[in-house]
Design a protein around this motif. Structure first.
Motif, PDB file in Angstrom:
ATOM      1  N   LYS A 178       0.848  -1.177   0.000  1.00  0.00           N
ATOM      2  CA  LYS A 178       0.000   0.000   0.000  1.00  0.00           C
ATOM      3  C   LYS A 178       0.888   1.233   0.000  1.00  0.00           C
ATOM      4  CE  LYS A 178      -3.703  -2.237   2.646  1.00  0.00           C
ATOM      5  NZ  LYS A 178      -4.495  -2.200   3.909  1.00  0.00           N
ATOM      6  N   VAL A 179       0.353   2.353  -0.472  1.00  0.00           N
ATOM      7  CA  VAL A 179       1.140   3.587  -0.548  1.00  0.00           C
ATOM      8  C   VAL A 179       1.684   3.973   0.822  1.00  0.00           C
ATOM      9  CG1 VAL A 179       1.022   6.071  -0.979  1.00  0.00           C
ATOM     10  CG2 VAL A 179      -0.022   4.480  -2.594  1.00  0.00           C
ATOM     11  N   GLU A 180       0.870   3.848   1.858  1.00  0.00           N
ATOM     12  CA  GLU A 180       1.308   4.217   3.212  1.00  0.00           C
ATOM     13  C   GLU A 180       2.451   3.316   3.678  1.00  0.00           C
ATOM     14  OE1 GLU A 180      -2.737   5.447   2.357  1.00  0.00           O
ATOM     15  OE2 GLU A 180      -1.778   3.470   2.337  1.00  0.00           O
ATOM     16  N   GLU A 181       2.399   2.031   3.333  1.00  0.00           N
ATOM     17  CA  GLU A 181       3.466   1.108   3.703  1.00  0.00           C
ATOM     18  C   GLU A 181       4.753   1.443   2.972  1.00  0.00           C
ATOM     19  OE1 GLU A 181       0.802  -2.933   4.561  1.00  0.00           O
ATOM     20  OE2 GLU A 181       1.526  -2.496   2.534  1.00  0.00           O
ATOM     21  N   ALA A 182       4.628   1.744   1.678  1.00  0.00           N
ATOM     22  CA  ALA A 182       5.811   2.085   0.880  1.00  0.00           C
ATOM     23  C   ALA A 182       6.453   3.367   1.401  1.00  0.00           C
ATOM     24  CB  ALA A 182       5.423   2.239  -0.586  1.00  0.00           C
ATOM     25  N   GLU A 183       5.643   4.368   1.705  1.00  0.00           N
ATOM     26  CA  GLU A 183       6.180   5.629   2.224  1.00  0.00           C
ATOM     27  C   GLU A 183       6.943   5.399   3.525  1.00  0.00           C
ATOM     28  OE1 GLU A 183       4.729   9.943   4.019  1.00  0.00           O
ATOM     29  OE2 GLU A 183       3.239   8.554   3.184  1.00  0.00           O
ATOM     30  N   CYS A 184       6.380   4.594   4.403  1.00  0.00           N
ATOM     31  CA  CYS A 184       7.020   4.303   5.685  1.00  0.00           C
ATOM     32  C   CYS A 184       8.389   3.647   5.484  1.00  0.00           C
ATOM     33  CB  CYS A 184       6.105   3.415   6.517  1.00  0.00           C
ATOM     34  SG  CYS A 184       6.785   2.953   8.125  1.00  0.00           S
TER      35      CYS A 184
END
Length: 385
Positions: A178-184
């Motif tokens: 997910k985008v949030e996981e990738a950003e983290c």
């Protein structure tokens, strides 16, 4: 007799679009004695910077003729001086001067005017990238305009073969984040790398970003919130072909003959599959750009290669005109040994140059440009490809 000074002004779409596209067609990208690329911006000359936080395009007019263009973008990134700090940087790209009006100071004037725009917007450093062997560009930026040579990353290019799939090991698990996981993950593992963009979340959420994938040994447990496997790798994919197309404008006769003969052999003698044919680069084509490539652990090289094979298969099946996959790795990045690429298509050394635009940054620039490159990758922003 002296030259008439060109008028530099901001790009106006209704007035300049067709003239800029015509100029682009007349200007080659790359040293004239080698193969070079023509760029088709598909009706939007400003497409390569439109996705940046701030951007500008300037044109040069001489006797009512459009004779030059330049583009620039501004963002916040991580720099090392040598400590990790945030800095506002301006990126220079797309400098074109009509072949009939070169060596008249038009290129210098365009760069200087763009630097004024950078300064007005409180930019700390201006930087650009060029082919290391592009003597005209190096002389202009380094010898005349005071830019310092900074890094020499490698551009790796791999051809996409529509009629064959790359092997994906059954021992490797590939998952889309997910985008949030990738950003983290990016902020945790790559946030301290040179030129890491502060707005990584905006890049990942852009419609041109097709997603972020991780690879790890099958049987291992993956959790972005907890323990990650001892060996893993990740990368994201940007569909540059949705913005503009490329076309090979010149190539050695041997390259042309090999391209045509290899395609004929594969078509009429499919049993000869040891050497894959080269796609037809003499017609407009798109490409995928792999960015944010990162790896951890003793098996990570194999995992990076598996992810590259996965991206190849995605390009071969999901995008009609994607003919190459491109990525850029740092000066001494071990990734270049694990990312599949063709030496015939790749550029072994790109050249990044940088210049301090503030007096207080000039001492820091010496530290920045004289800090030895690490084995870690530069973070190459896909919006600047």
């Amino acid at each position: 007799m002296g030259f008439t000074e060109a008028i530099i002004r901001s790009y106006e779409r209704q007035v300049d679009r067709a003239r800029v596209e015509d100029l682009e067609r007349r200007c080659e990208v790359g040293p004239a004695e080698h193969m070079f690329l023509f760029t088709d911006t598909m009706g939007d000359p400003i497409c390569r910077i439109r996705n940046s936080p701030m951007y500008n395009m300037l044109v040069a007019e001489l006797d009512n003729e459009l004779v030059g263009v330049i583009q620039g973008s501004i963002k916040m990134v991580t720099v090392h001086k040598p400590q990790k700090e945030q800095a506002k940087v301006g990126y220079v790209l797309g400098l074109r001067v009509s072949p009939l009006h070169r060596r008249k100071g038009i290129g210098s004037s365009l760069v200087c005017e763009l630097e004024k725009w950078f300064t007005t917007n409180d930019v700390d450093y201006s930087y650009m990238a060029t082919d290391k062997h592009n003597e005209a560009s190096v002389k202009l930026f380094v010898n005349k305009l005071g830019y310092n040579q900074f890094r020499t990353p490698a551009i790796l290019v791999n051809a996409v073969h529509k009629n064959r799939s790359s092997h994906i090991s059954s021992n490797v698990e590939i998952s889309k984040l997910k985008v949030e996981e990738a950003e983290c993950l990016y902020r945790k593992y790559m946030g301290s790398m040179e030129f890491f963009p502060h707005d990584i979340d905006q890049i990942l959420r852009n419609k041109l970003s097709l997603g972020t994938w991780v690879a790890y040994p099958r049987g291992e447990t993956w959790s972005t919130e907890g323990q990650v496997p001892k060996s893993w790798a990740m990368l994201s994919v940007w569909n540059s072909g949705e913005l503009f197309k490329l076309r090979l404008g010149k190539a050695p006769l041997s390259c042309i003959l090999y391209t045509k003969s290899s395609r004929l052999i594969e078509r009429y003698f499919p049993c000869f599959k040891l050497v894959p044919s080269i796609p037809n680069f003499f017609e407009p084509f798109g490409f995928y750009f792999m960015y944010g490539v990162h790896h951890e652990g003793p098996l990570s090289g194999k995992l990076v290669r598996t992810l590259c094979h996965f991206v190849h298969n995605m390009a071969a099946t999901e995008t009609k005109d994607c003919k190459v996959i491109v990525t850029e790795v740092g000066d001494h990045d071990v990734l270049r040994h694990h990312i599949p690429h063709w030496k015939l298509l790749s550029c072994p050394e790109d050249l990044w140059c940088i210049k301090a635009l503030k007096n207080q940054e000039k001492n820091s620039l010496y530290e920045l440009t004289n800090t030895p490159p690490t084995t870690k990758a530069l973070f190459v922003d896909p919006r600047e490809v």
